[in-house]
Design an enzyme around this catalytic site. Structure first.
Site, PDB file in Angstrom:
ATOM      1  N   SER A   1       0.797  -1.228   0.000  1.00 26.68           N
ATOM      2  CA  SER A   1       0.000   0.000   0.000  1.00 26.68           C
ATOM      3  C   SER A   1       0.829   1.276   0.000  1.00 26.68           C
ATOM      4  O   SER A   1       0.305   2.352  -0.287  1.00 26.68           O
ATOM      5  CB  SER A   1      -0.932   0.017   1.216  1.00 26.68           C
ATOM      6  OG  SER A   1      -0.185  -0.107   2.415  1.00 26.68           O
TER       7      SER A   1
ATOM      8  N   HIS B   1       0.062   5.253   6.063  1.00 29.03           N
ATOM      9  CA  HIS B   1      -0.260   5.623   4.690  1.00 29.03           C
ATOM     10  C   HIS B   1      -0.190   7.126   4.462  1.00 29.03           C
ATOM     11  O   HIS B   1      -0.612   7.914   5.305  1.00 29.03           O
ATOM     12  CB  HIS B   1      -1.644   5.092   4.322  1.00 29.03           C
ATOM     13  CG  HIS B   1      -1.707   3.597   4.372  1.00 29.03           C
ATOM     14  ND1 HIS B   1      -2.385   2.912   5.345  1.00 29.03           N
ATOM     15  CD2 HIS B   1      -1.130   2.666   3.572  1.00 29.03           C
ATOM     16  CE1 HIS B   1      -2.249   1.612   5.142  1.00 29.03           C
ATOM     17  NE2 HIS B   1      -1.482   1.441   4.082  1.00 29.03           N
TER      18      HIS B   1
ATOM     19  N   GLU C   1      -6.818   8.891  11.233  1.00 32.31           N
ATOM     20  CA  GLU C   1      -5.505   8.966  11.874  1.00 32.31           C
ATOM     21  C   GLU C   1      -4.721   7.727  11.487  1.00 32.31           C
ATOM     22  O   GLU C   1      -4.926   6.645  12.040  1.00 32.31           O
ATOM     23  CB  GLU C   1      -5.661   9.071  13.396  1.00 32.31           C
ATOM     24  CG  GLU C   1      -6.384  10.329  13.851  1.00 32.31           C
ATOM     25  CD  GLU C   1      -6.560  10.394  15.351  1.00 32.31           C
ATOM     26  OE1 GLU C   1      -6.183   9.412  16.031  1.00 32.31           O
ATOM     27  OE2 GLU C   1      -7.080  11.412  15.845  1.00 32.31           O
TER      28      GLU C   1
END
Length: 445
Positions: free
Chosen positions: A203, A384, A380
């Protein structure tokens, strides 16, 4: 009664059979669309070789304005011709087979200045704040990689449910125009002579579909001129093992050519594997070596990238390593196998330290409730990145390319030195928001 065929008929059948075999050798999904387009969006009689496209032309498995944005696109008269524009981001798509495509846009010619940002597919940054002066028309070109889940041997990449419908995996090339844009022509040409950089990762690398999520892999195309294509095969939540298991490595190896590159960045999710043979110096190291060896078997160039650091600080306000031995293991494999190393983990640590405890939140997905439509809770996330953070990380990758003296560096369009301990001020970063947003955290958080 048995009839003897004439020689000409036999020859005709032989040629027909040969043609059928050639057709079957290329999968149907790779034959189904044109590979070259020239669209005139000026509203006037198109130039020779161009297809006129009006603002009412919706995409319908061929070409046109897409994602329901045709209704907001308007035609305006420019200095010497007309152009299309919109006060919101709009999309244009053309059906194409898998491959690399050179896209050339004709922009500007408005009475006032224009500034255009172009993203492709799943929010890949291709053109950033491209400016024209009043009554000035300019062209800009870039390379878009198009891929599909099918593999040449008949297998399929095992997509996650969240990937179904993703622009990265469909059968069209999609462009998103944002900013004060003025577009009068779009040219799309299939090109087979590009160096392709394949990205394998999770990711922190993937083309994130929705605002406010972003990763360095979708920002890096902006830093290359034609000659290099970025093929981002990363996906959220993946490990080296699941990248293999979902046939993504097989897909990459079915396409990669001598002279291409394979950038490999894993660790966040590998760290969570707790089997008896798992660990930084066990399965992670073994699989990392497998990726390297497979790339080399295809005479491609592997590059190891250490995992991005998580945002975590000690009492003195210094970044803490939360990835255990995984960055060190990646460095060790690179040294043992003589593979170029981009130490992104180290650079991101400097980046966080420079920003500090509070300001570093501005590089990640930290937003109060109701910042985006439908987002009723605060976001939060210390793993990422948002577009600003992802952009700064892409600059780190560019520095790694230059430091390693990779052949790719001659295709870079921005060669200014970037020091992660002196990051760009967030106030100077301009990112036009894409229409889609999501409060759902990527897999692997």
């Amino acid at each position: 009664m048995l009839q003897i065929m004439k020689p000409m008929a036999i020859k005709y059948l032989a040629l027909s059979f040969a043609g059928l075999c050639a057709s079957l050798a290329t999968p149907v999904w790779a034959q189904s669309a044109a590979t070259n387009y020239r669209f005139d969006l000026s509203g006037a009689k198109p130039k020779a070789g161009f297809t006129a496209v009006g603002t009412s032309k919706n995409y319908n498995n061929d070409y046109g304005f897409d994602m329901g944005t045709a209704s907001q696109v308007i035609m305006r008269k420019g200095h010497s011709s007309s152009f299309v524009t919109s006060n919101k981001p709009f999309y244009f798509s053309a059906a194409v087979p898998e491959g690399n495509y050179k896209v050339t846009l004709t922009l500007g010619d408005a009475e006032g200045p224009t500034q255009t940002t172009v993203k492709a597919e799943s929010r890949r940054l291709m053109v950033e704040n491209f400016a024209t002066k009043p009554n000035e028309s300019k062209k800009v070109s870039f390379i878009v990689n198009i891929r599909m889940p099918q593999i040449a041997n008949g297998e399929m990449v095992k997509l996650k449910p969240r990937e179904n419908g993703k622009l990265d995996w469909d059968n069209k090339l999609t462009l998103e125009f944002a900013g004060n844009s003025a577009v009068s022509a779009i040219e799309i040409e299939k090109v087979d002579n590009q160096i392709t950089v394949y990205l394998a990762g999770n990711s922190t690398v993937v083309d994130q579909d929705d605002e406010p999520w972003a990763a360095w892999g979708q920002m890096i195309p902006r830093f290359f001129k034609p000659g290099v294509a970025i093929a981002n095969h990363a996906e959220s939540g993946l490990t080296l093992g699941s990248f293999i298991g979902s046939k993504r490595l097989e897909k990459v190896m079915s396409l990669i050519k001598p002279g291409d590159y394979l950038f490999i960045e894993f660790g966040h999710n590998d760290q969570k594997e707790k089997g008896p043979n798992d660990g930084a110096y066990k399965s992670y190291t073994e699989r990392l070596k497998l990726f390297v060896m497979q790339a080399r078997e295809h005479k491609a160039n592997p590059v190891i990238v250490t995992s991005t650091a998580r945002r975590s600080f000690d009492a003195e306000g210094k970044t803490v390593n939360t990835l255990g031995d995984y960055p060190a293991a990646a460095r060790k494999v690179a040294q043992e196998l003589n593979v170029p190393l981009i130490d992104l983990n180290q650079m991101v640590t400097k980046f966080y330290d420079a920003l500090g405890v509070e300001n570093s939140k501005k590089a990640l997905v930290h937003y109060p409730a109701n910042t985006f439509p439908g987002q009723d809770k605060a976001l939060e996330d210390n793993t990422h990145f948002n577009p600003y953070g992802a952009y700064e990380l892409a600059k780190c990758i560019v520095e790694g390319i230059k430091t390693n003296n990779l052949g790719l560096k001659k295709y870079l369009v921005d060669t200014k030195t970037f020091d992660p301990s002196k990051p760009d001020p967030i106030e100077s970063f301009n990112w036009p928001l894409s229409p889609k947003n999501s409060a759902i955290k990527p897999d692997g958080n």
